[in-house]
Enzyme design. Structure first.
Site, PDB file in Angstrom:
ATOM      1  CG  ASP A 124      -0.078   0.084   2.308  1.00  0.00           C
ATOM      2  OD1 ASP A 124      -0.809   0.306   3.368  1.00  0.00           O
ATOM      3  OD2 ASP A 124       0.968  -0.464   2.481  1.00  0.00           O
ATOM      4  CG  ASP A 155       3.927   0.131   1.533  1.00  0.00           C
ATOM      5  OD1 ASP A 155       3.791   0.953   2.078  1.00  0.00           O
ATOM      6  OD2 ASP A 155       3.394  -1.024   1.763  1.00  0.00           O
ATOM      7  CG  ASN A 194       0.249   3.340   4.249  1.00  0.00           C
ATOM      8  OD1 ASN A 194       0.312   3.327   5.377  1.00  0.00           O
ATOM      9  ND2 ASN A 194       1.419   2.539   3.724  1.00  0.00           N
ATOM     10  CB  THR A 208       4.718  -4.431   2.785  1.00  0.00           C
ATOM     11  OG1 THR A 208       4.176  -3.766   1.571  1.00  0.00           O
ATOM     12  CG2 THR A 208       5.789  -5.396   2.506  1.00  0.00           C
ATOM     13  CG  PHE A 216      -1.642   1.443   9.607  1.00  0.00           C
ATOM     14  CD1 PHE A 216      -1.403   0.945   8.331  1.00  0.00           C
ATOM     15  CD2 PHE A 216      -2.739   2.386   9.712  1.00  0.00           C
ATOM     16  CE1 PHE A 216      -2.141   1.406   7.400  1.00  0.00           C
ATOM     17  CE2 PHE A 216      -3.513   2.838   8.788  1.00  0.00           C
ATOM     18  CZ  PHE A 216      -3.200   2.327   7.710  1.00  0.00           C
ATOM     19  CG  ASN A 217       0.291  -2.828   7.568  1.00  0.00           C
ATOM     20  OD1 ASN A 217       0.076  -1.964   6.895  1.00  0.00           O
ATOM     21  ND2 ASN A 217       1.866  -3.267   7.162  1.00  0.00           N
ATOM     22  CG  HIS A 222       7.253   0.282   9.643  1.00  0.00           C
ATOM     23  ND1 HIS A 222       7.650   0.009  10.987  1.00  0.00           N
ATOM     24  CD2 HIS A 222       7.058   1.537   9.545  1.00  0.00           C
ATOM     25  CE1 HIS A 222       7.403   1.017  11.598  1.00  0.00           C
ATOM     26  NE2 HIS A 222       6.956   1.944  10.653  1.00  0.00           N
ATOM     27  CG  ASP A 223       6.067  -1.509   4.402  1.00  0.00           C
ATOM     28  OD1 ASP A 223       5.334  -0.858   3.801  1.00  0.00           O
ATOM     29  OD2 ASP A 223       5.716  -2.315   5.500  1.00  0.00           O
TER      30      ASP A 223
HETATM   31  O1  RIB Z   1       2.837   0.075  10.760  1.00  0.00           O
HETATM   32  C1  RIB Z   1       3.755   0.181   9.777  1.00  0.00           C
HETATM   33  C2  RIB Z   1       3.009  -0.272   8.462  1.00  0.00           C
HETATM   34  O2  RIB Z   1       1.562   0.355   8.245  1.00  0.00           O
HETATM   35  C3  RIB Z   1       3.903  -0.155   7.227  1.00  0.00           C
HETATM   36  O3  RIB Z   1       3.446  -1.151   6.298  1.00  0.00           O
HETATM   37  C4  RIB Z   1       3.566   1.012   6.882  1.00  0.00           C
HETATM   38  O4  RIB Z   1       3.622   1.317   5.198  1.00  0.00           O
HETATM   39  C5  RIB Z   1       1.780   1.226   6.710  1.00  0.00           C
HETATM   40  O5  RIB Z   1       1.228   0.395   5.762  1.00  0.00           O
HETATM   41 CA    CA Z   2       2.871  -0.562   4.063  1.00  0.00          CA
END
Ligand code: RIB
Ligand code: CA
Length: 322
Positions: free
Chosen positions: A10, A15, A39, A124, A165-166, A239-240
């Site tokens: 996303d 990403d 996102n 991701t 979040f994801n 993160h991703d």
């Molecule tokens: O919490 C981080 C995740 O949430 C990452 O994948 C970032 O791109 C958002 O999607």
């Molecule tokens: Ca992401």
């Protein structure tokens, strides 16, 4: 032999770099980029994926759009982190590649059926596409080598005190994935927060002297400002790409086996990944959980990927416009 892989994303600043790492590292064979709402809206995450592929010269990999909302709850985007476009900060060219007309889930299923060996899925983003794949095509599970996802946390969250979040964006989808029986590796905030984009890291991207290197530095600078503003963190966690790095070289991302349960009903904890690292509960191990990162080797692979892609595309970054 390179590991056949599909990234479901996303974009999203992190990403974007995950797509580049997956496309350029010789240890993986990127078969497709699929997008999902998270996102930002599906329209924006898909446009962003096309922009990233255009700028990075990734023109031989199909891009397909997937689900535009979570399975149950309404979509709540992260424009506070990624901006109104989902990829705010540096300027991107308009795409010269287009998404294929196929739904992401159908494209993934077709690749799984046709590829000579099982394929690794690297989500991701919210897990909506992956949950729909497993539900709509139950036989797909046998063709998946493993799911290596960025999401969740062994500790606290970043969208609520308990939820990352994801997972928080689509808890029902995450629950389906963790209960699917497919080998799952979870790269959560506890490990991605070891991948900090420090000023030294940004300088390495800028030092490449290419438009792509400068764009990555610009993405990280925007991401850094968001993390300072929202969480008071001096450097942003990337993160991703950590999930991609786990596929590239398992020794870069160390894991422990555990039961992971997605909380669906807690008034204050919905979307939390309850990671039972010490076996307090009598629940079966259903995941590998990333706990350590070799940050130096992670950044070396990330920089190498952008170096390769940047050398293939446009020449050195031109002078700043007057
Ligand atoms: O919490 C981080 C995740 O949430 C990452 O994948 C970032 O791109 C958002 O999607
Ligand atoms: Ca992401």
């Amino acid at each position: 032999m390179p590991v056949p892989m599909i990234i479901d994303c996303d974009p999203g600043h992190d990403d974007a770099l995950a797509i580049m790492l997956a496309a350029a590292d010789p240890a993986v064979d990127l078969l497709a980029v699929t997008t999902v709402a998270g996102n930002q809206t599906l329209e924006k995450t898909t446009l962003n994926a096309l922009r990233v592929c255009t700028l990075a010269g990734i023109t031989d990999v199909p891009v397909a759009a997937g689900c535009d909302r979570p399975l149950v709850q309404p979509l709540a985007v992260a424009d506070d982190v990624h901006g109104v476009t989902g990829l705010d900060g540096p300027r991107f060219p308009e795409p010269t590649v287009d998404a294929v007309p196929e739904h992401a889930v159908d494209l993934i299923q077709r690749i799984l059926q046709d590829h000579p060996e099982p394929v690794t899925l690297v989500p991701t983003a919210p897990l909506t596409n992956i949950a729909l794949l497993l539900t709509r095509y139950p036989g797909s599970a046998a063709r998946i080598r493993e799911i290596v996802l960025m999401g969740g946390s062994t500790g606290r969250g970043n969208r609520t005190p308990a939820a990352e979040f994801n997972i928080y964006t689509d808890p029902e989808a995450a629950d389906i994935v963790f209960r699917s029986g497919v080998p799952v590796t979870m790269c959560g905030l506890n490990v991605t927060h070891q991948a900090l984009a420090t000023p030294e890291v940004l300088a390495r991207f800028e030092g490449l002297g290419t438009e792509l290197g400068d764009t990555c530095a610009g993405l990280l600078a925007y991401f850094a400002a968001a993390y300072r503003r929202l969480w008071g963190m001096p450097h942003p966690p990337l993160h991703d790409p950590v999930a991609v790095a786990r596929v590239i070289d398992r020794s870069i991302v160390g894991c422990a086996d555990a039961n992971v349960t997605v909380e669906l009903h807690g008034r204050y904890t919905r979307g939390a990944t309850v990671v039972d690292l010490h076996r307090y509960l009598d629940r079966p191990v259903n995941a590998r959980v990333a706990v350590t990162l070799d940050a130096d080797r992670f950044w070396d692979r990330m920089i190498a990927a952008v170096t390769v892609l940047g050398s293939r595309t446009a020449g050195p970054a031109g002078p700043e416009p007057a």
